[in-house]
Design an enzyme around this catalytic site. Structure first.
Site, PDB file in Angstrom:
ATOM      1  N   HIS A   1       0.742  -0.929  -0.386  1.00  0.00           N
ATOM      2  CA  HIS A   1      -0.102   0.112   0.072  1.00  0.00           C
ATOM      3  C   HIS A   1       0.809   1.293   0.210  1.00  0.00           C
ATOM      4  O   HIS A   1       2.011   1.265   0.530  1.00  0.00           O
ATOM      5  CB  HIS A   1      -1.452  -0.346   1.718  1.00  0.00           C
ATOM      6  CG  HIS A   1      -2.454  -0.569   1.291  1.00  0.00           C
ATOM      7  ND1 HIS A   1      -3.370  -0.209   1.957  1.00  0.00           N
ATOM      8  CD2 HIS A   1      -2.092  -2.010   0.485  1.00  0.00           C
ATOM      9  CE1 HIS A   1      -3.843  -1.234   1.408  1.00  0.00           C
ATOM     10  NE2 HIS A   1      -4.156  -2.171   0.738  1.00  0.00           N
TER      11      HIS A   1
ATOM     12  N   GLU B   1       1.469   3.902   1.612  1.00  0.00           N
ATOM     13  CA  GLU B   1       1.506   4.974   2.835  1.00  0.00           C
ATOM     14  C   GLU B   1       2.226   4.051   2.845  1.00  0.00           C
ATOM     15  O   GLU B   1       3.740   4.398   3.921  1.00  0.00           O
ATOM     16  CB  GLU B   1       0.442   4.482   3.946  1.00  0.00           C
ATOM     17  CG  GLU B   1      -1.149   5.386   3.544  1.00  0.00           C
ATOM     18  CD  GLU B   1      -1.643   5.027   2.461  1.00  0.00           C
ATOM     19  OE1 GLU B   1      -2.992   4.724   3.567  1.00  0.00           O
ATOM     20  OE2 GLU B   1      -1.064   3.814   1.823  1.00  0.00           O
TER      21      GLU B   1
ATOM     22  N   ARG C   1       0.693   3.669  15.091  1.00  0.00           N
ATOM     23  CA  ARG C   1       1.956   2.583  15.479  1.00  0.00           C
ATOM     24  C   ARG C   1       3.116   3.782  15.533  1.00  0.00           C
ATOM     25  O   ARG C   1       4.219   3.869  16.439  1.00  0.00           O
ATOM     26  CB  ARG C   1       2.161   1.123  15.067  1.00  0.00           C
ATOM     27  CG  ARG C   1       3.186   0.670  15.820  1.00  0.00           C
ATOM     28  CD  ARG C   1       3.669  -0.934  15.145  1.00  0.00           C
ATOM     29  NE  ARG C   1       4.078  -0.625  13.702  1.00  0.00           N
ATOM     30  CZ  ARG C   1       4.591  -1.632  12.860  1.00  0.00           C
ATOM     31  NH1 ARG C   1       3.869  -3.061  13.456  1.00  0.00           N
ATOM     32  NH2 ARG C   1       4.176  -1.734  11.334  1.00  0.00           N
TER      33      ARG C   1
ATOM     34  N   ARG D   1       6.875   4.651   4.028  1.00  0.00           N
ATOM     35  CA  ARG D   1       7.357   5.247   5.259  1.00  0.00           C
ATOM     36  C   ARG D   1       8.821   4.122   4.524  1.00  0.00           C
ATOM     37  O   ARG D   1       9.855   4.391   5.575  1.00  0.00           O
ATOM     38  CB  ARG D   1       6.590   3.999   6.529  1.00  0.00           C
ATOM     39  CG  ARG D   1       7.428   4.355   7.805  1.00  0.00           C
ATOM     40  CD  ARG D   1       7.572   2.644   7.945  1.00  0.00           C
ATOM     41  NE  ARG D   1       8.703   3.285   8.943  1.00  0.00           N
ATOM     42  CZ  ARG D   1       8.086   1.127   9.638  1.00  0.00           C
ATOM     43  NH1 ARG D   1       8.056   0.167   9.326  1.00  0.00           N
ATOM     44  NH2 ARG D   1       8.900   1.719  10.845  1.00  0.00           N
ATOM     45  N   ARG D   2       9.008   3.144   4.242  1.00  0.00           N
ATOM     46  CA  ARG D   2       9.723   2.064   4.397  1.00  0.00           C
ATOM     47  C   ARG D   2      11.161   2.590   2.757  1.00  0.00           C
ATOM     48  O   ARG D   2      11.664   3.117   2.998  1.00  0.00           O
ATOM     49  CB  ARG D   2       9.786   0.781   2.976  1.00  0.00           C
ATOM     50  CG  ARG D   2       8.347   0.028   4.039  1.00  0.00           C
ATOM     51  CD  ARG D   2       8.442  -1.403   3.960  1.00  0.00           C
ATOM     52  NE  ARG D   2       9.833  -2.113   3.664  1.00  0.00           N
ATOM     53  CZ  ARG D   2       9.664  -3.477   4.829  1.00  0.00           C
ATOM     54  NH1 ARG D   2       8.973  -2.876   6.348  1.00  0.00           N
ATOM     55  NH2 ARG D   2      11.139  -3.675   5.174  1.00  0.00           N
TER      56      ARG D   2
ATOM     57  N   LYS E   1      -1.280   1.316  11.165  1.00  0.00           N
ATOM     58  CA  LYS E   1       0.069   1.441  11.165  1.00  0.00           C
ATOM     59  C   LYS E   1       1.008   2.800  11.690  1.00  0.00           C
ATOM     60  O   LYS E   1       1.951   3.352  12.135  1.00  0.00           O
ATOM     61  CB  LYS E   1       0.646   0.689   9.600  1.00  0.00           C
ATOM     62  CG  LYS E   1       0.757  -0.246   9.493  1.00  0.00           C
ATOM     63  CD  LYS E   1       1.283  -1.021   8.382  1.00  0.00           C
ATOM     64  CE  LYS E   1       1.848  -2.756   8.477  1.00  0.00           C
ATOM     65  NZ  LYS E   1       2.143  -3.078   6.852  1.00  0.00           N
TER      66      LYS E   1
ATOM     67  N   LYS F   1      12.785  -6.362   3.523  1.00  0.00           N
ATOM     68  CA  LYS F   1      13.642  -6.477   5.472  1.00  0.00           C
ATOM     69  C   LYS F   1      14.767  -6.292   4.847  1.00  0.00           C
ATOM     70  O   LYS F   1      15.874  -5.341   5.514  1.00  0.00           O
ATOM     71  CB  LYS F   1      12.426  -6.942   5.838  1.00  0.00           C
ATOM     72  CG  LYS F   1      11.693  -7.105   6.669  1.00  0.00           C
ATOM     73  CD  LYS F   1      10.900  -7.894   7.173  1.00  0.00           C
ATOM     74  CE  LYS F   1      10.117  -7.817   8.181  1.00  0.00           C
ATOM     75  NZ  LYS F   1       8.856  -8.592   8.529  1.00  0.00           N
TER      76      LYS F   1
END
Length: 483
Positions: free
Chosen positions: A97, A99, A310, A103-104, A307, A440
């Site tokens: 998505h 957003e 968070r 962010r990543r 998210k 990751k």
């Protein structure tokens, strides 16, 4: 919590942030990965750096300052993979998505800025902290998060007031009992339904208010054009009890009649109370944690509302970078583009339901993030594309690709599909080239590279202790689970 320069209204406006992001999307992102004209739509999110820069031409301590605004990360996308496709190796993007991609991509930007700081470059956004090996943000800047639509999940449960005509594409109520129409949390309006209003002019439909509330009274909810977040059901005349309406009437203007709610495709996580599924405004239970839906294969990805909530408590930097930071990297504001929107729903989803969070480590806390909406529409939003294509042939579908962009000098762009770089074959999945730069494992590799550029005697204590207590054969590998 206000950090650095005061968040004054003169520093930026919601429309300025939206316009900057739309221009960046148009000029800096490639055609590859963008929606196919008149057939596909997508969603956009970005992080904007806002900085006060002193005018060096003027001397004295009271010299004037100017505000600079720069997009430092951007993401597009509407998809997420099912749980059966998740991989322990961390080489696939579980959630694409917009957003999450933004962010990543922002984390990748932070990695690069810490590289600059470690090399003692003056143009880094970081300066040395008070403790050995730790860094902190410069006091003259802040970050604003932009999304072209309301986040899926709790922020998209918006009260629908009684009005003469719906300014958004209506969706049949039948979807509620037909899981086969689920598509990554984004439900499409049936082709034979009424098209969107003219997007070049503001919505002028009047709401019919209850007696005692004159026409034209301002309210905190705006009905723009349908995006992937809020899903407008058909209007229901069902009678609701006072208790059933309690969760939504608090978001409506005093005296306004709530006849229904915009709905989200995100499903309640196991163990939550769950939605009632009743017709009308009582369909959803607000404030719950939700996961994004998928086509048959359930996902493990939390909704974007969850998210963002968070990040507003733990910061956007992630656990790895927190080893090198004195304080978390928080967003100072969130700006939403033109779409169905409720100020109260956004505040509830991002901050209100986190107020009871406690026992946090030093430096962490629920932030008083500023939330605003822009009146500018994203050109590749679903409703904008639908309005342009009129009665064109074929079905309007969400774009399957996701674009990541970071303000870094090397390979800033990343275009993915189904969690891997676009064009990856099944045979090539295990190759290094088949990894997104914001996966990751790649962010972890970037962290390893960052640490290798810093002498061990300058590492922070938390990192030295962690590595000393890990398996000697995989001292760095023990950090993977924290990414």
């Amino acid at each position: 919590m206000v950090r650095g320069p005061a968040l004054t209204q003169t520093m930026w406006t919601a429309d300025e942030i939206a316009r900057l992001c739309y221009e960046h999307y148009e000029t800096r992102l490639p055609k590859k990965g963008k929606p196919e004209p008149n057939r596909e739509w997508t969603l956009l999110a970005a992080v904007v750096k806002v900085q006060l820069v002193a005018d060096r031409a003027c001397g004295g301590s009271n010299r004037p300052t100017q505000v600079t605004k720069e997009v430092v990360s951007m993401g597009t996308g509407t998809k997420c993979i099912g749980q059966s496709k998740m991989r322990k190796s961390g080489d696939i993007l579980n959630d694409s998505h917009a957003e999450v991609i933004a962010r990543r991509s922002f984390q990748r930007y932070l990695h690069y800025q810490l590289h600059l700081a470690a090399a003692l470059k003056e143009d880094s956004i970081f300066v040395p902290g008070t403790q050995r090996g730790l860094w902190k943000l410069r006091p003259d800047l802040l970050f604003v998060f932009f999304s072209s639509h309301t986040p899926c999940g709790d922020a998209s449960i918006i009260p629908m007031l009684e009005f003469e005509d719906q300014p958004c594409c209506p969706v049949s109520r039948d979807w509620a009992n037909n899981p086969s129409v689920e598509a990554d949390g984004n439900l499409e309006a049936p082709e034979n339904k009424k098209k969107c209003e003219d997007l070049g002019s503001p919505v002028t439909k009047k709401m019919r208010l209850e007696p005692g509330i004159p026409d034209g009274v301002g309210h905190h909810q705006s009905f723009g054009n349908q995006e992937s977040g809020p899903i407008p059901p058909s209007i229901s005349g069902s009678n609701l009890t006072t208790q059933e309406l309690a969760t939504v009437t608090g978001m409506a203007p005093s005296g306004a009649k709530v006849v229904d709610v915009y709905r989200t495709g995100a499903k309640c996580v196991p163990g939550e109370a769950g939605d009632s599924g009743k017709p009308g405004a009582a369909y959803h239970q607000v404030g719950l944690l939700r996961v994004k839906p998928g086509r048959g294969d359930r996902t493990c990805s939390m909704s974007c509302s969850d998210k963002l909530a968070r990040w507003n408590v733990l910061g956007c930097q992630g656990a790895l970078l927190m080893h090198l930071l004195e304080k978390p990297i928080y967003l100072s504001a969130v700006v939403i583009g033109r779409c169905p929107y409720s100020q109260e729903a956004m505040q509830r989803a991002l901050t209100g339901r986190c107020q009871n969070v406690s026992a946090l480590p030093k430096g962490f806390g629920v932030q008083e993030v500023k939330i605003q909406q822009s009146g500018l529409l994203f050109e590749h939003s679903r409703c904008a594309v639908q309005a342009k294509r009129a009665d064109g042939p074929g079905r309007l579908v969400p774009c399957g690709a996701a674009i990541s962009w970071s303000a870094v000098p090397e390979q800033p762009l990343d275009v993915t599909a189904n969690g891997f770089p676009q064009g990856t074959t099944k045979k090539g999945i295990r190759c290094l080239q088949a990894r997104s730069r914001i996966s990751k494992v790649e962010l972890f590799r970037s962290f390893q590279k960052l640490l290798s550029s810093i002498s061990e005697d300058k590492w922070p204590d938390s990192l030295r202790v962690l590595i000393a207590n890990s398996d000697p054969k995989c001292r760095m590998g023990g950090l993977v689970v924290q990414s």
